[in-house]
Design a protein around this motif. Structure first.
Motif, PDB file in Angstrom:
ATOM      1  N   PRO A 196       0.820  -1.216   0.000  1.00  0.00           N
ATOM      2  CA  PRO A 196       0.000   0.000   0.000  1.00  0.00           C
ATOM      3  C   PRO A 196       0.854   1.266   0.000  1.00  0.00           C
ATOM      4  CG  PRO A 196      -0.025  -1.047   2.179  1.00  0.00           C
ATOM      5  CD  PRO A 196       1.049  -1.718   1.367  1.00  0.00           C
ATOM      6  N   GLU A 197       0.654   2.099  -1.012  1.00  0.00           N
ATOM      7  CA  GLU A 197       1.373   3.380  -1.057  1.00  0.00           C
ATOM      8  C   GLU A 197       0.553   4.399  -0.283  1.00  0.00           C
ATOM      9  OE1 GLU A 197       2.360   4.306  -5.273  1.00  0.00           O
ATOM     10  OE2 GLU A 197       1.727   2.251  -5.606  1.00  0.00           O
ATOM     11  N   GLN A 198       1.195   5.070   0.670  1.00  0.00           N
ATOM     12  CA  GLN A 198       0.477   5.951   1.597  1.00  0.00           C
ATOM     13  C   GLN A 198       0.773   7.417   1.289  1.00  0.00           C
ATOM     14  OE1 GLN A 198      -1.571   5.059   4.490  1.00  0.00           O
ATOM     15  NE2 GLN A 198      -1.994   7.251   4.283  1.00  0.00           N
ATOM     16  N   LYS A 323      -4.657   5.970  -1.082  1.00  0.00           N
ATOM     17  CA  LYS A 323      -3.783   4.882  -0.643  1.00  0.00           C
ATOM     18  C   LYS A 323      -3.869   3.830  -1.729  1.00  0.00           C
ATOM     19  CE  LYS A 323      -4.503   3.402   3.502  1.00  0.00           C
ATOM     20  NZ  LYS A 323      -4.151   3.823   4.847  1.00  0.00           N
ATOM     21  N   HIS A 324      -2.850   3.759  -2.543  1.00  0.00           N
ATOM     22  CA  HIS A 324      -2.887   2.828  -3.665  1.00  0.00           C
ATOM     23  C   HIS A 324      -2.601   1.415  -3.174  1.00  0.00           C
ATOM     24  CE1 HIS A 324      -1.880   6.348  -6.610  1.00  0.00           C
ATOM     25  NE2 HIS A 324      -3.017   6.501  -5.957  1.00  0.00           N
ATOM     26  N   ASN A 325      -3.608   0.565  -3.318  1.00  0.00           N
ATOM     27  CA  ASN A 325      -3.450  -0.821  -2.874  1.00  0.00           C
ATOM     28  C   ASN A 325      -2.919  -1.669  -4.020  1.00  0.00           C
ATOM     29  OD1 ASN A 325      -5.488  -1.807  -0.158  1.00  0.00           O
ATOM     30  ND2 ASN A 325      -5.077   0.312  -0.719  1.00  0.00           N
ATOM     31  N   ASP A 435       4.233   4.933 -18.813  1.00  0.00           N
ATOM     32  CA  ASP A 435       3.031   4.967 -19.640  1.00  0.00           C
ATOM     33  C   ASP A 435       1.786   4.603 -18.850  1.00  0.00           C
ATOM     34  OD1 ASP A 435       2.824   1.765 -21.351  1.00  0.00           O
ATOM     35  OD2 ASP A 435       3.236   2.267 -19.277  1.00  0.00           O
ATOM     36  N   ARG A 436       1.863   4.712 -17.534  1.00  0.00           N
ATOM     37  CA  ARG A 436       0.712   4.319 -16.749  1.00  0.00           C
ATOM     38  C   ARG A 436      -0.385   5.346 -16.810  1.00  0.00           C
ATOM     39  NH1 ARG A 436       3.344   2.233 -11.439  1.00  0.00           N
ATOM     40  NH2 ARG A 436       4.594   0.573 -12.334  1.00  0.00           N
ATOM     41  N   ASN A 437      -1.578   4.848 -16.824  1.00  0.00           N
ATOM     42  CA  ASN A 437      -2.729   5.720 -16.830  1.00  0.00           C
ATOM     43  C   ASN A 437      -3.087   6.014 -15.376  1.00  0.00           C
ATOM     44  OD1 ASN A 437      -5.312   6.711 -16.731  1.00  0.00           O
ATOM     45  ND2 ASN A 437      -5.968   5.593 -18.536  1.00  0.00           N
ATOM     46  N   ARG A 438      -2.818   7.233 -14.957  1.00  0.00           N
ATOM     47  CA  ARG A 438      -3.023   7.604 -13.560  1.00  0.00           C
ATOM     48  C   ARG A 438      -4.488   7.894 -13.250  1.00  0.00           C
ATOM     49  NH1 ARG A 438       0.642   6.183  -9.942  1.00  0.00           N
ATOM     50  NH2 ARG A 438       2.482   5.732 -11.151  1.00  0.00           N
ATOM     51  N   THR A 439      -5.315   7.911 -14.285  1.00  0.00           N
ATOM     52  CA  THR A 439      -6.714   8.276 -14.047  1.00  0.00           C
ATOM     53  C   THR A 439      -7.594   7.051 -13.829  1.00  0.00           C
ATOM     54  OG1 THR A 439      -7.368   8.200 -16.378  1.00  0.00           O
ATOM     55  CG2 THR A 439      -6.412  10.261 -15.582  1.00  0.00           C
ATOM     56  N   PHE A 449      -2.318  -5.677  -9.621  1.00  0.00           N
ATOM     57  CA  PHE A 449      -3.301  -4.635  -9.844  1.00  0.00           C
ATOM     58  C   PHE A 449      -3.110  -3.544  -8.806  1.00  0.00           C
ATOM     59  CE2 PHE A 449      -5.634  -7.653 -12.491  1.00  0.00           C
ATOM     60  CZ  PHE A 449      -6.045  -6.797 -13.506  1.00  0.00           C
ATOM     61  N   GLU A 450      -3.249  -2.308  -9.258  1.00  0.00           N
ATOM     62  CA  GLU A 450      -3.124  -1.177  -8.342  1.00  0.00           C
ATOM     63  C   GLU A 450      -4.511  -0.553  -8.203  1.00  0.00           C
ATOM     64  OE1 GLU A 450       0.178   1.371  -9.165  1.00  0.00           O
ATOM     65  OE2 GLU A 450      -0.668   3.054  -8.069  1.00  0.00           O
ATOM     66  N   PHE A 451      -5.096  -0.699  -7.036  1.00  0.00           N
ATOM     67  CA  PHE A 451      -6.429  -0.164  -6.761  1.00  0.00           C
ATOM     68  C   PHE A 451      -6.228   1.203  -6.098  1.00  0.00           C
ATOM     69  CE2 PHE A 451     -10.621  -1.007  -4.275  1.00  0.00           C
ATOM     70  CZ  PHE A 451     -11.320  -0.227  -5.178  1.00  0.00           C
TER      71      PHE A 451
HETATM   72 MG    MG Z   1       1.900   3.251  -7.738  1.00  0.00          MG
END
Ligand code: MG
Ligand code: ADP
Length: 688
Positions: A196-198, A323-325, A435-439, A449-451
């Motif tokens: 988890p990114e906080q 918080k990216h899970n 190239d990640r879609n941040r939206t 998977f990044e939720f």
């Molecule tokens: Mg991330």
């Protein structure tokens, strides 16, 4: 300071300590219990308790506590001293297997959603053997913390941890079944993983103490965005200011001592916003560690004269915090969301991927429910965070693969050939951060998977529990189908099954801009739910399909689900009411007096100029008085409206609050800076 004094995991009752303090057989038995989630042998409880006590006391602990995660969203602890009086002036340190395994906190004040009536207030905490005990340090002592689950006496769950553990069991069963279909050993080790990114804000404590809204609600209820906030995009990944890095370094040292693998630190998009990312770990442990990370951020900030804001939207008009899970699942040490290099691994990867796609499409509503909350409502769908519409980003390469499976036999000559599942090898999928879609709220990022919808203050247990449950259900359905395939037709049959899943659930895949209005319209056409507010988002918790699903997977009984819905709704209503009351009080006792004083001074200036016969400027000053006067009138009326709304619904309160805020934020521009009673955004976000 140099790095010679860095300690890693020294405050954790880990394998090394177990081997040192326990007899060999006991250590093995305990490790087996922890690793394989096996039941604890009560015969070793006393010995383990004794070892824990010896170790903790040797490291300065005087107390122990059962550490648990009630439905309030934070952690709870009640400390007991190891020492018990024994005759005059003597004490004996006592801590038995019974103390270790079970505790009985007076639980009447924890939310239960009606599961536990107050007159039978007792709940009990039970040791969660899968998460190791650790020592929490305070200025003048230390406490041994035993991670526990929290239940009512009749067995209903009252915490966030128990359903998480149950959902991990559901995943274990489902993954094993699915893997067996592919000829893998049927009793492999299933590990759900989470990184988890906080995100968080840091502001100077002196400002915080002058903001009753931050103190009471965790977010500013008033405040005009400053001229400069994040337009220059110079904060993201910018160089970290010395005072902040000193704070971060202390946070990391504390986390490392607790065996928490804090790895990445950087500035975030908004001014005064930062991120801490640990390396991923086994889900259950990662959840505990995230709770400790949030607590450590707050405590260390305090020592550095900062306040750490974990609210999802502390400042209007400025980016919020999520918080990216990062979630995945491994089987016998192999990450199942890693495509792998050969057709067999690819086939497994595609089956797992299809399970996730099916799960998120079918159960987007309940996944959204897990991210609901008063704070996160200001973030989801506010054009800077992932929208409240759940869609999956796969990226061009993987979408191409999905296309080729979906087209199946329809691929005519000249077109890209069909991908034959189990026979062909997948093209390499990029794992490139650029190239990640941040939206996208739910993005495939190469091997996980990044939720991104979960809020910065939320316990990851809730979202991961739902994710596990819905994916386990999909895996079960796929395993039912795949398990029936005759051996000689396995690859063809698998191809058809995956093709059908992709066809049915394709609508949830979206690689475009999730912040755009076009997507909102397109998602509506596709029939994807868009649940904007907490009451809407929580409602699916009561839908029969979801009650059945969670019961079937053995994660939550219908009564437990319903009680949770009530607890979360009540929490939402309380939070919104507190915000309404706090805003009203601030508007009347701080803003109105300041604006009135300003109005008086300006009127006096007009009068004084007239008295001595000065004409130039009088008209302009009169204009200012008019503007202030109108602002005061609006303020007065909107306070009255908010007061009325306080007896009404949360939606009415939020509307009245928004109207009042617009007036106050305008007055902030018109009133003399010296007279304005609240620290402004331009100070809070930039001065540190
Ligand atoms: Mg991330
Ligand atoms: P970034 O997203 O910043 O590019 P990474 O992709 O390396 O960074 O990882 C982000 C987070 O995802 C980290 O916490 C990392 O440990 C975690 N992560 C990496 N692999 C996995 C996995 N297999 N399961 C769960 N989390 C993972």
């Amino acid at each position: 300071m140099d790095n010679t004094d860095i300690e890693y995991g020294t405050d954790v009752f880990n394998e090394g300590v177990m081997r040192e303090y326990l007899a060999k057989d006991t250590a093995e038995a305990l490790l087996h219990t922890m690793r394989d989630h096996a039941p604890l042998d009560p015969a070793i409880a006393n010995e383990v308790a004794h070892a824990l006590k010896q170790w903790a006391m040797a490291r300065g602990a005087t107390h122990f506590t059962h550490w648990f995660q009630p439905l309030t969203g934070s952690t709870a602890e009640k400390h007991d001293a190891f020492f018990e009086p024994m005759g005059v002036g003597q004490t004996l340190a006592r801590f038995s297997g019974k103390n270790l395994i079970m505790g009985e906190p007076d639980a009447s004040s924890f939310p239960s959603g009606g599961l536990r009536r107050t007159f039978e207030a007792r709940g009990y905490t039970a040791w969660d053997v899968t998460s190791p005990a650790f020592i929490k340090r305070h200025a003048n002592g230390a406490t041994l913390c035993i991670p526990t689950v929290f239940c009512s006496y009749t067995g209903e769950v009252l915490d966030k941890k128990t359903p998480l553990l149950r959902s991990m069991q559901a995943m274990e069963k489902a993954v094993r079944r699915l893997m067996a279909c592919f000829g893998e050993p049927a009793d492999g080790r299933v590990v759900c993983t989470l990184g988890p990114e906080q995100e968080y804000f840091l502001i100077d404590k002196a400002f915080y103490l002058k903001r009753p809204d931050l103190i009471q609600c965790g977010r500013t209820l008033f405040g005009a965005p400053p001229a400069r906030h994040q337009q220059l995009e110079d904060h993201y990944f910018g160089s970290i200011k010395p005072r902040v890095i000193a704070f971060m370094e202390e946070v990391e040292r504390e986390l490392w001592r607790l065996g928490i693998p804090a790895k990445t630190r950087h500035n975030e998009v908004a001014p005064a916003q930062f991120e801490l990312a640990p390396m991923f770990e086994e889900l259950n442990l990662a959840v505990d560690h995230n709770m400790l990370i949030m607590e450590t951020l707050r405590n260390v900030a305090d020592r550095h004269g900062f306040v750490c804001l974990l609210h999802e939207k502390p400042f209007a008009g400025v980016n919020g915090s999520g918080k990216h899970n990062n979630w995945s699942v491994a089987y016998n040490g192999k990450n199942l969301l890693d495509p792998g290099k050969n057709p067999q691994d690819n086939a497994i990867f595609l089956a797992v991927l299809a399970s996730v796609i099916r799960a998120v499409d079918l159960h987007a509503d309940i996944l959204r429910a897990a991210t609901a909350g008063a704070g996160n409502d200001h973030r989801l769908g506010a054009n800077e965070a992932p929208p409240s519409i759940l869609s999956i980003f796969l990226g061009d390469e993987l979408t191409g693969v999905i296309d080729r499976i979906e087209k199946g036999s329809r691929a005519a000559g000249g077109q890209t050939p069909t991908l034959r599942v189990g026979v062909d090898t997948l093209p390499p999928l990029p794992r490139d951060a650029t190239d990640r879609n941040r939206t996208s709220p739910f993005a495939f990022t190469g091997n996980k998977f990044e939720f991104r919808a979960p809020g910065s203050s939320q316990n990851c247990a809730g979202v991961c529990m739902v994710l596990n449950t819905i994916v386990a259900e999909s895996m079960d359905v796929l395993a039912d189908a795949i398990g029936k395939l005759p051996k000689e037709k396995f690859n063809d049959g698998l191809q058809k099954i995956l093709q059908a899943v992709i066809k049915d659930h394709r609508r949830v895949i979206f690689n475009g801009d999730g912040y755009s209005d076009e997507w909102v319209a397109e998602a509506a056409r596709r029939g994807l739910p868009n649940l904007r507010t907490t009451p809407e988002a929580l409602a699916p918790m009561l839908a029969q399909k979801n009650l059945d699903l969670f019961a079937k997977e053995g994660v939550l009984l219908p009564t437990e689900m319903e009680s949770r819905h009530d607890v979360f709704m009540e929490e939402y209503e309380r939070k919104v009411t507190i915000e309404g009351k706090a805003a009203l009080e601030m508007a009347r006792s701080m803003i109105e007096p300041a604006a009135t004083a300003e109005f008086g001074a300006v009127c006096k200036a007009v009068e004084a100029a007239r008295a001595i016969g000065v004409e130039p400027g009088v008209a302009s000053v009169r204009d200012v008085a008019e503007t202030l006067g109108r602002g005061l009138d609006a303020l007065h009326a909107q306070c009255a409206a908010l007061e009325r709304a306080l007896g009404d619904s949360p939606a009415a309160i939020l509307d009245a609050l928004a109207a009042l805020r617009a007036t106050v934020d305008k007055l902030e521009e018109d009133v003399d800076d010296a007279r304005w009673p609240l620290p402004k955004y331009r100070d809070m976000l930039f001065v540190y």
